[in-house]
Design a protein around this motif. Sequence first.
Motif, PDB file in Angstrom:
ATOM      1  N   ARG A  88      37.483  66.860 -55.979  1.00  0.00           N
ATOM      2  CA  ARG A  88      37.877  68.129 -55.370  1.00  0.00           C
ATOM      3  C   ARG A  88      36.731  69.134 -55.485  1.00  0.00           C
ATOM      4  O   ARG A  88      36.254  69.434 -56.577  1.00  0.00           O
ATOM      5  CB  ARG A  88      39.141  68.648 -56.060  1.00  0.00           C
ATOM      6  CG  ARG A  88      39.790  69.699 -55.253  1.00  0.00           C
ATOM      7  CD  ARG A  88      41.280  69.841 -55.414  1.00  0.00           C
ATOM      8  NE  ARG A  88      41.671  70.973 -54.581  1.00  0.00           N
ATOM      9  CZ  ARG A  88      41.974  70.875 -53.311  1.00  0.00           C
ATOM     10  NH1 ARG A  88      41.988  69.695 -52.734  1.00  0.00           N
ATOM     11  NH2 ARG A  88      42.282  71.949 -52.600  1.00  0.00           N
ATOM     12  N   ILE A  89      36.279  69.641 -54.345  1.00  0.00           N
ATOM     13  CA  ILE A  89      35.231  70.667 -54.332  1.00  0.00           C
ATOM     14  C   ILE A  89      35.826  71.866 -53.597  1.00  0.00           C
ATOM     15  O   ILE A  89      36.037  71.810 -52.380  1.00  0.00           O
ATOM     16  CB  ILE A  89      33.967  70.186 -53.584  1.00  0.00           C
ATOM     17  CG1 ILE A  89      33.487  68.824 -54.089  1.00  0.00           C
ATOM     18  CG2 ILE A  89      32.863  71.230 -53.664  1.00  0.00           C
ATOM     19  CD1 ILE A  89      32.922  68.808 -55.478  1.00  0.00           C
ATOM     20  N   GLY A  90      36.132  72.917 -54.333  1.00  0.00           N
ATOM     21  CA  GLY A  90      36.771  74.086 -53.714  1.00  0.00           C
ATOM     22  C   GLY A  90      38.094  73.673 -53.100  1.00  0.00           C
ATOM     23  O   GLY A  90      38.931  73.050 -53.754  1.00  0.00           O
ATOM     24  N   GLU A  91      38.256  73.935 -51.818  1.00  0.00           N
ATOM     25  CA  GLU A  91      39.533  73.603 -51.174  1.00  0.00           C
ATOM     26  C   GLU A  91      39.520  72.210 -50.549  1.00  0.00           C
ATOM     27  O   GLU A  91      40.496  71.784 -49.947  1.00  0.00           O
ATOM     28  CB  GLU A  91      39.843  74.651 -50.095  1.00  0.00           C
ATOM     29  CG  GLU A  91      38.687  74.795 -49.133  1.00  0.00           C
ATOM     30  CD  GLU A  91      38.858  75.949 -48.160  1.00  0.00           C
ATOM     31  OE1 GLU A  91      39.870  75.965 -47.464  1.00  0.00           O
ATOM     32  OE2 GLU A  91      37.956  76.810 -48.133  1.00  0.00           O
ATOM     33  N   PHE A  92      38.394  71.498 -50.671  1.00  0.00           N
ATOM     34  CA  PHE A  92      38.294  70.187 -50.023  1.00  0.00           C
ATOM     35  C   PHE A  92      38.394  69.044 -51.032  1.00  0.00           C
ATOM     36  O   PHE A  92      37.917  69.167 -52.151  1.00  0.00           O
ATOM     37  CB  PHE A  92      36.962  70.046 -49.292  1.00  0.00           C
ATOM     38  CG  PHE A  92      36.708  71.147 -48.303  1.00  0.00           C
ATOM     39  CD1 PHE A  92      37.354  71.169 -47.076  1.00  0.00           C
ATOM     40  CD2 PHE A  92      35.827  72.165 -48.619  1.00  0.00           C
ATOM     41  CE1 PHE A  92      37.122  72.192 -46.173  1.00  0.00           C
ATOM     42  CE2 PHE A  92      35.586  73.189 -47.731  1.00  0.00           C
ATOM     43  CZ  PHE A  92      36.244  73.211 -46.499  1.00  0.00           C
ATOM     44  N   THR A  93      39.019  67.967 -50.587  1.00  0.00           N
ATOM     45  CA  THR A  93      39.011  66.753 -51.406  1.00  0.00           C
ATOM     46  C   THR A  93      38.137  65.740 -50.690  1.00  0.00           C
ATOM     47  O   THR A  93      38.416  65.359 -49.548  1.00  0.00           O
ATOM     48  CB  THR A  93      40.431  66.205 -51.588  1.00  0.00           C
ATOM     49  OG1 THR A  93      41.218  67.246 -52.143  1.00  0.00           O
ATOM     50  CG2 THR A  93      40.437  65.005 -52.505  1.00  0.00           C
ATOM     51  N   LEU A  94      37.074  65.334 -51.358  1.00  0.00           N
ATOM     52  CA  LEU A  94      36.112  64.425 -50.724  1.00  0.00           C
ATOM     53  C   LEU A  94      36.018  63.143 -51.536  1.00  0.00           C
ATOM     54  O   LEU A  94      36.408  63.102 -52.698  1.00  0.00           O
ATOM     55  CB  LEU A  94      34.722  65.050 -50.685  1.00  0.00           C
ATOM     56  CG  LEU A  94      34.611  66.472 -50.158  1.00  0.00           C
ATOM     57  CD1 LEU A  94      33.238  67.031 -50.438  1.00  0.00           C
ATOM     58  CD2 LEU A  94      34.876  66.469 -48.667  1.00  0.00           C
ATOM     59  N   SER A  95      35.501  62.118 -50.892  1.00  0.00           N
ATOM     60  CA  SER A  95      35.177  60.928 -51.687  1.00  0.00           C
ATOM     61  C   SER A  95      33.840  60.416 -51.176  1.00  0.00           C
ATOM     62  O   SER A  95      33.577  60.442 -49.974  1.00  0.00           O
ATOM     63  CB  SER A  95      36.273  59.873 -51.598  1.00  0.00           C
ATOM     64  OG  SER A  95      35.956  58.931 -50.642  1.00  0.00           O
ATOM     65  N   ALA A  96      32.997  60.012 -52.102  1.00  0.00           N
ATOM     66  CA  ALA A  96      31.636  59.628 -51.710  1.00  0.00           C
ATOM     67  C   ALA A  96      31.498  58.119 -51.740  1.00  0.00           C
ATOM     68  O   ALA A  96      32.024  57.462 -52.631  1.00  0.00           O
ATOM     69  CB  ALA A  96      30.645  60.256 -52.667  1.00  0.00           C
ATOM     70  N   ASP A  97      30.811  57.605 -50.751  1.00  0.00           N
ATOM     71  CA  ASP A  97      30.465  56.195 -50.740  1.00  0.00           C
ATOM     72  C   ASP A  97      28.957  56.143 -50.953  1.00  0.00           C
ATOM     73  O   ASP A  97      28.263  57.075 -50.586  1.00  0.00           O
ATOM     74  CB  ASP A  97      30.820  55.597 -49.381  1.00  0.00           C
ATOM     75  CG  ASP A  97      31.462  54.243 -49.560  1.00  0.00           C
ATOM     76  OD1 ASP A  97      31.291  53.672 -50.647  1.00  0.00           O
ATOM     77  OD2 ASP A  97      32.138  53.768 -48.634  1.00  0.00           O
ATOM     78  N   ALA A  98      28.503  55.075 -51.564  1.00  0.00           N
ATOM     79  CA  ALA A  98      27.065  55.024 -51.814  1.00  0.00           C
ATOM     80  C   ALA A  98      26.546  53.606 -51.656  1.00  0.00           C
ATOM     81  O   ALA A  98      27.304  52.643 -51.730  1.00  0.00           O
ATOM     82  CB  ALA A  98      26.764  55.522 -53.223  1.00  0.00           C
ATOM     83  N   SER A  99      25.244  53.515 -51.421  1.00  0.00           N
ATOM     84  CA  SER A  99      24.586  52.215 -51.415  1.00  0.00           C
ATOM     85  C   SER A  99      23.711  52.164 -52.652  1.00  0.00           C
ATOM     86  O   SER A  99      22.991  53.120 -52.939  1.00  0.00           O
ATOM     87  CB  SER A  99      23.721  52.070 -50.174  1.00  0.00           C
ATOM     88  OG  SER A  99      24.519  52.207 -49.033  1.00  0.00           O
ATOM     89  N   LEU A 100      23.792  51.055 -53.380  1.00  0.00           N
ATOM     90  CA  LEU A 100      23.054  50.937 -54.636  1.00  0.00           C
ATOM     91  C   LEU A 100      22.061  49.791 -54.570  1.00  0.00           C
ATOM     92  O   LEU A 100      22.420  48.693 -54.130  1.00  0.00           O
ATOM     93  CB  LEU A 100      24.016  50.669 -55.801  1.00  0.00           C
ATOM     94  CG  LEU A 100      24.541  51.895 -56.562  1.00  0.00           C
ATOM     95  CD1 LEU A 100      25.568  52.610 -55.720  1.00  0.00           C
ATOM     96  CD2 LEU A 100      25.161  51.465 -57.868  1.00  0.00           C
ATOM     97  N   GLY A 101      20.837  50.061 -54.986  1.00  0.00           N
ATOM     98  CA  GLY A 101      19.833  49.000 -55.086  1.00  0.00           C
ATOM     99  C   GLY A 101      19.535  48.765 -56.549  1.00  0.00           C
ATOM    100  O   GLY A 101      19.331  49.719 -57.302  1.00  0.00           O
TER     101      GLY A 101
END
Length: 654
Positions: A317-330
């Motif tokens: 949760r960032i402020g009023e937004f709920t986000l989810s992050a996807d990532a690529s890992l090496g």
Amino acid sequence: MAAGRNRGATSGVTQPPARAAQASGTWLRRPWFLPEGRRLSEPVWRQRHRGMTAFLWLHVPALFGFALTRGFAPSAAAAQVSILLLPALLGSLPPLSRNVRSASTSLGLVIAASLLVHISGGSIEAHFQFFVILAFLTLYQSWLPYLLALLYVVAEHGIVGALDPRSVYDNPAAVAHPWRYALIHGGFVLAASCANVLSWRLTEQEATRDGLTGLPNRVALLDALDKTLQGRGRKSTAVLFIDLDNFKDANDAFGHEVGDGLLVALAGRLGAQLRFGDMLARLGGDEFAVVLSDLSHPDDAIASAERLLRTLNDPIRIGEFTLSADASLGLAYADGATDGADLLRNADLAMYQAKRDGGGQVAIYRPTLHTAVLRRSELEADLRVALDAQQFVLHYQPIIDVTTNRLVGTEALVRWEHPVRGLLAPGEFITAAEQSGLIVPLGAWVLRTACAQTAAWQQQGPDRAPLTVAVNLSPRQLLDRTLVATVAEALHESGLDASSLCLEITEGSVIRDFETTMPTLNALRTLGVSLALDDFGTGYSSLSYLKQLPVNIVKIDRSFVNDLGSETPNSQIVLAIIELAHALGMRVTAEGAETPLQMHTLRAMGSDQAQGYLLGRPMPGDSLSDLLEAEVRETGTVPAPRRDGDDLPVRPTP
Ligand code: C2E
Ligand code: MG
Ligand code: MG
């Protein structure tokens, strides 16, 4: 990472200093309370040391001259300053180690300061020279010169002060208590040393920290990696290169403040997952790196990488937004790397591979990745040039109405007229174009060209039923927000009626992102173009999806058509697909008809249209124009099979 270890003990911390010193394998073990700065690079150290040693050499004539003015005999003056020759010589000898040379020069400078005191007869003003020297010692960015200065000042003031107090002190209290005053001097030297060390460490930290997250930055990370690789950590160290997928989109959609908040929150999350001794750094933008040390097994690094990936995935949760992050890992192991930069580059290459494979996953560095990535980037660069230099051409493959044997349309198939490698099939470059995003401008060019060519053919033969054209759309194009506008523009520019354009999509590209692509497909249908499901039978072949998709044509993959006529289950599959499509109100085009028997069977099974080498290979626009004219002359005949290879040259399969 093995279970039961001291997990979560650190949050984005670097190695504690004592451990870092052990890892660096230096001959002098540094106690934990002494600060350790960045090890100066060899050229920088050499330049600074040269300046410091020259400064020391300068003291020799200067102090000699000063001694003469103070009334010393030349021989006595020479004897005094000769003490400086040994440290100055040792400091100037390149074969000696960095530590020995900097220690010699530092000690020489401190001795020079005390000589000034002796020659001046213990004058209090001459003592200030110590602090000038201390300020210069900062240039070495090491604690060793300060330690030597401190020990020397206390010992010299104490011992010489006891034996010959007038040569060190000019105040009666000091003369009476030389050791007490030696300690007072030592206290001031210690305080000045601490102030100098603090100043260079803080300045250095400023340059090695990321301003937003407070994590070590790339410079600090490379430093730590270099130390690890020089020491014993090589066997048990791995680096993870983390790049957030679509961070730019989140930044654009929610604003930079939310973007920054997300980065800070994710940095905290990543840090909380690390063990004591691991290191988390922000490399810039949405890139982070993790150094995993003390791995007891290489698989521990993979487990860590997967855990970090899951951590990033959790909604945040960032402020009023709920986000989810996807990532690529090496992931790269320290084993094969020559230095920190090399190791980080390997992890970066692996991350690049993870992104190429669709993102949201971990890829492990292999040496072959280097050549593969290099070849692909070359191909991508070539593709970019090719697009500007108009090296792409379209070939058109006839599509025949099975009942009337008339040419009713074409499929536009792109080729690359490579200046060195000759005519290239889409199989050799479409994947690279897709992965680099170049398929979007290339696909737009294909659409414009195919529509313009088909409109021209329609004008040449106004009496016949309007020729249609089928254009392939790649998954990436389907996700592109400008696709519908691009199609509308191609139709508008060419004047081609929407009903003459068919867009070919594959099941996979729709199903993978059903929610996003469905509205696009519906919008395309609203324009009036028809949609064909290409290569049907090779993918999911899901009946429930087929029912939901707004397609009008099903193209049966040529692998099924190839077996037609023989008693294989594929014949039954072709029949089933034709009947199913008809039941759903769709038309059927069979791909890859190569023999009269296959054509006969397709006709008997009720396929609406067919396409294949028997009916015509893909050919340049001019050849298809000739074919159209010939067909007008001998109306009612099937166009002659074209096996003369005006399409792709036959290549041995790699
Ligand atoms: P596709 O859409 O299934 O195209 C049909 C492919 O089958 C073509 O290969 C064609 O030359 C080949 N073919 C047609 N009849 C026969 C036959 O009787 N026997 C055999 N053995 N092969 C036959 P091509 O031109 O190499 O294209 C391969 C794939 O590349 C296409 O498959 C399509 O998916 C993709 N492609 C081609 N042009 C474009 C384009 O402009 N954009 C996109 N996104 N993809 C394209
Ligand atoms: Mg196709
Ligand atoms: Mg196909």
